[in-house]
Design an enzyme around this catalytic site. Structure first.
Site, PDB file in Angstrom:
ATOM      1  N   ASP A 180       3.575   0.888  13.333  1.00  0.00           N
ATOM      2  CA  ASP A 180       2.762  -0.323  13.310  1.00  0.00           C
ATOM      3  C   ASP A 180       3.361  -1.540  14.010  1.00  0.00           C
ATOM      4  O   ASP A 180       2.623  -2.345  14.562  1.00  0.00           O
ATOM      5  CB  ASP A 180       2.379  -0.725  11.889  1.00  0.00           C
ATOM      6  CG  ASP A 180       1.618   0.360  11.169  1.00  0.00           C
ATOM      7  OD1 ASP A 180       0.856   1.091  11.834  1.00  0.00           O
ATOM      8  OD2 ASP A 180       1.781   0.499   9.944  1.00  0.00           O
ATOM      9  N   ASP A 195       0.801  -1.224   0.000  1.00  0.00           N
ATOM     10  CA  ASP A 195       0.000   0.000   0.000  1.00  0.00           C
ATOM     11  C   ASP A 195       0.831   1.271   0.000  1.00  0.00           C
ATOM     12  O   ASP A 195       0.401   2.294  -0.530  1.00  0.00           O
ATOM     13  CB  ASP A 195      -1.008   0.000   1.143  1.00  0.00           C
ATOM     14  CG  ASP A 195      -0.405  -0.298   2.501  1.00  0.00           C
ATOM     15  OD1 ASP A 195       0.834  -0.413   2.606  1.00  0.00           O
ATOM     16  OD2 ASP A 195      -1.178  -0.426   3.470  1.00  0.00           O
TER      17      ASP A 195
END
Length: 888
Positions: A482, A71
């Site tokens: 993350d 992404d």
């Protein structure tokens, strides 16, 4: 994944780093900057994965040719010989950073050398540029680009649907692209060179995740989400007649053309109330399979169905493996076994708890089995075993209660593909890695198949901070989005675990005590729990500190030079200081909330801060700060600054924005005054590394624009001259978050990226500096040698080769230089793990710093890509210095 990936890009954009031009300089105000260059080899500090992989694409006509899209981190090609992924978009530059978001990939089954990528990261204002379609005729080794008149969203909601880009399998000059934002369906008839809207297509979509979102992120129309051809309705050289298109519209999700795209109709009788994430066609049996969810994903989805459409009769059949009432997830991952088309697999992509689910049918969806099921709740039985020994951090150091397990089968599992040539191989993407198996058919025999990470080479973390201590077992500390971050003791190996106790979702800042590197501090984001942690053993183990009142996020943190105290500027409250390890904090005075903080690397009571154009200094351990009278600094907050180790009050500051103060400043009086370097146009990071041989000052590193060129730069003479150390093939888009040199290895630099992980580079320069000092000659090795030359991949006009040089003598080498001549005029385009020169057919490859020493009985390897025409004959002989090597 989303929070950090949005944040990093938005901060850069808000600072104006990625648009416009540098501020104009008055005539004669700056000397002309002359740049030198150096040969660097670049690698990733291995983490393996770390982000969302929403798409995996196998070529349908060539075995072992596969691609993956991410992404925000670019695209990759599978390398079967090493079972690794090769990055394909490292050439994306600073100004086009959005092109590392890949919304779709397509591999040409007519000409497997051709591959296409639709790129662009955000459809709202966060990405100032439009999307583009990249096309390659050498499997992604090089690209040509066509800019589009609209944006694409590789990191937008709905990015796991697809593929939105598709090549006509009968006439490969025809491509279709589904656009977001109401821009409709687009077509190219000249192999992706030009594009025009298919005006006959009736529905641009209408679904948005959250129409009320004023940022434009969740409120964007997700548009046209997939294109699928029925290859049985065409012949070679003629356009395929039947095409299916998926639309983000819960009432009108699937359309079909039976006249090669001239006219389109809504498929009659189709289910409503859901979005069709995927549409996969089994042309042999005449079935179009569709995976439906009530949401666009990749995070959300509470209900879902699987349907089968008979293309000959128009009959719709609900083939869902569970009743609608029993779903708490949507379906997305969807694949057909091309060797046995009656075999279909699908994923419950949004089943976050207790685990994702994978379903398999061998009778075209009539009956299904699950990857795992309950025996008696909460106990479960798995059809698989998991081996994450190559990426042990995938357990997240968790110890969950049943029915949860660790490692998990995954989450956000929207990419699922069975190898079209091998029914035993399946790969699927998750929010953290690529998993796969090579014995999938054991599923059907009732025995367990093995799932392992298939992700080496694919590095997809967003890097927010980096630190390389001068001593101790750690070579590098990283602060990552993350997955928190890692302590690397060996850059070539995956660390066993991310930071724990506590485990932050995102680490925003970290620091070590310069004169006591065993003391390390990090701060970060966590849904519940403390936001600061400490280590007293060089980051091997951690313990949590206590938050002051009001803390909502990590912010920035600084450790005193001797580790006796810390200053923390967290989100949610003002700057704080503590002695000891954060059992209690006191508010600092004289410095505004949100300031960036750093420490002097000599004086343990001196700390520095920066906020909105003002530099602040504390000489009492962070209790009070005083604003410096220094002027002319950047007015915004897009600034990174650091104090030089070993020199009190020596501070370097980088940052700014186009149209205002932007560059690199230096202070030698603790921030009382700063001098702007006239030879630096723009700078966004600053770091220090080991000094060059004979140099009295540490080496500087920066991500900057110097002499009109954007790149990664090194200076060994306190910024008087600069060497660009990267090249146009290694740009990694946005590199403005952090940089540091290695204090123990001259020339080694660690570079942050927003989605390509931690990049580190080593120089072929042995330390002579950047101002004409030259390098030491490579010693001439003695003793026997053996060379293995292997072509690992070859395509029309291009190839990849690996070379292994073995020391078969009795004495170690302290440097090496290997020469050969190409018999057919081959030309090297890129070489890694060595420096090289080529003159005509003659090539010389030389060691770099880290692989110069080769013990007797050991070997060293390097690889390269090159071009060829006519023939690609292997070299007949190799010379190590003046001696012939045995060719294996």
């Amino acid at each position: 994944m989303r929070r950090t990936r949005i944040l990093t890009a938005v901060l850069a954009l808000a600072a104006g780093l990625l648009a416009g031009t540098p501020p104009a300089l008055a005539a004669g105000s700056a000397p002309k900057t002359t740049l030198t260059a150096d040969t660097y080899t670049w690698h990733n500090a291995r983490i393996d994965g770390g982000g969302f992989v929403p798409g995996i694409v196998f070529n349908r006509s060539e075995k072992n040719l596969a691609y993956a899209r991410t992404d925000i981190g670019g695209a990759y090609r599978w390398q079967q010989s090493t079972k690794t992924w090769t990055p394909l978009l490292d050439s994306v530059d600073w100004d086009h950073w959005g092109h590392t978001g890949v919304v779709s990939l397509a591999s040409d089954s007519v000409d497997p050398d051709k591959v296409y990528a639709a790129v662009g990261t955000y459809t709202n204002s966060w990405d100032p540029g439009n999307g583009a379609v990249l096309r390659s005729s050498d499997r992604g080794a090089s690209w040509q680009k066509t800019d589009l008149p609209f944006k694409l969203g590789g990191n937008m909601p709905g990015r796991g649907m697809g593929e939105r880009l598709a090549i006509d399998p009968n006439k490969d000059s025809v491509l279709y692209l589904g656009a977001p934002s109401g821009k409709g369906l687009w077509r190219s008839t000249d192999s992706g060179v030009t594009w025009s809207q298919v005006t006959a297509f009736p529905n641009p979509g209408n679904y948005a995740q959250d129409p009320s979102d004023t940022s434009g992120y969740a409120s964007d129309n997700q548009g046209i989400v997939w294109v699928t051809f029925d290859e049985s309705t065409g012949t070679s050289g003629s356009a395929t007649k039947t095409i299916y298109v998926g639309v983000a519209d819960k009432d009108n999700a699937v359309y079909r053309s039976t006249d090669a795209g001239a006219t389109w109709t809504r498929l009659a009788g189709q289910p409503t109330g859901y979005l069709a994430h995927k549409g996969v066609l089994d042309a042999k049996n005449g079935y179009l399979y569709l995976a439906y969810s009530d949401k666009g994903g990749p995070y959300d989805g509470g209900k879902g169905r699987l349907w089968r459409y008979a293309t000959a009769t128009g009959t719709w059949t609900d083939i869902s493996p569970v009743a609608e009432a029993d779903t708490y997830y949507g379906f997305s991952g969807l694949t057909v076994d091309r060797q046995h088309p009656g075999t279909v697999m699908a994923t419950g992509y949004s089943s976050w708890w207790p685990d994702t689910q994978i379903f398999r049918s061998t009778d075209s969806g009539a009956t299904w089995t699950k990857a795992w099921d309950y025996t008696s709740y909460p106990n479960r039985v798995n059809r698989y075993t998991m081996d994450v020994s190559s990426s042990p951090w995938l357990t997240w150091n968790a110890n969950p209660s049943p029915p949860e397990q660790t490692p998990k089968l995954g989450w956000m599992t929207e990419a699922l593909e069975i190898d079209p040539f091998d029914s035993d191989r399946m790969m699927y993407g998750t929010g953290a890695t690529v998993y796969g198996t090579e014995n999938l058919t054991k599923w059907d025999s009732g025995s367990q198949f093995t799932i392992k990470p298939m992700v080496q080479g694919l590095e997809e973390t967003a890097v927010l901070d980096l630190a390389s201590p001068p001593s101790g077992g750690a070579q590098l500390f990283s602060a990552l989005g993350d997955i928190g971050g890692f302590r690397h003791t060996d850059l070539t190996k995956v660390p066993s675990m991310m930071y724990t106790s506590p485990t932050f979702t995102t680490t925003t800042s970290l620091d070590f005590a310069e004169t006591n590197p065993n003391t390390v501090v990090r701060v970060g984001n966590l849904d519940s729990g403390p936001h600061v942690a400490f280590s007293t053993d060089n980051g091997a183990n951690w313990f949590a500190g206590t938050d002051p009142s009001g803390v909502s996020g990590g912010g920035t943190v600084a450790a005193a030079a001797d580790g006796s105290r810390f200053v923390w500027s967290p989100d949610g409250t003002g700057v704080q200081y503590t002695t000891g390890f954060g059992s209690s904090w006191s508010a600092s005075s004289g410095i505004p909330a949100g300031a960036i903080v750093e420490s002097d690397r000599v004086d343990p009571k001196t700390f520095y801060g920066f906020k909105s154009g003002k530099f602040y200094v504390s000489t009492d351990g962070g209790a009070t700060f005083t604003a410096s009278s220094a002027s002319g600094l950047p007015s915004g907050d897009s600034v990174r600054f650091k104090a030089l180790p070993g020199a009190k009050g020596d501070v370097w500051l980088a940052g700014g924005a186009s149209g205002s103060a932007y560059g690199l400043w230096h202070s030698t009086d603790g921030g009382a005054s700063f001098t702007k370097l006239a030879n630096v146009d723009q700078a966004d990071t600053i770091g220090f590394g080991k000094a060059a041989t004979g140099a009295s000052y540490q080496t500087l590193y920066t991500s900057a624009k110097i002499g009109g060129v954007r790149g990664i730069f090194r200076s060994t003479d306190k910024g008087a001259s600069w060497t660009r150390i990267n090249d146009d093939a290694h740009q990694w888009a946005f590199t403005g978050a952090a940089i540091t040199g290695d204090p123990r290895v001259y020339g080694r630099v660690y570079v942050s990226t927003n989605g390509r992980g931690v990049i580190y580079g080593d120089t072929s320069d042995t330390g002579g500096g950047d101002s004409g000092g030259g390098t030491d000659p490579t010693p001439t090795p003695t003793g026997a040698c053996t060379v293995t030359y292997k072509i690992t991949n070859q395509w029309s006009g291009g190839f990849q080769a690996d070379v292994q040089l073995s020391n078969t003598g009795s004495s170690a080498w302290s440097g090496w230089s290997l020469g050969w001549s190409f018999p057919d005029g081959q030309q090297i385009s890129q070489l890694w793990n060595a420096g090289f020169t080529q003159s005509g057919a003659a090539v010389t490859a030389k060691n770099v710093t880290w692989n110069a020493n080769v013990a007797a009985g050991s070997s060293v390897s390097f690889g390269f890509t090159g071009s060829w025409s006519g023939s690609n004959t292997k070299p007949a002989s190799f010379k190590l210095g003046d001696q012939e090597c045995t060719v294996a």
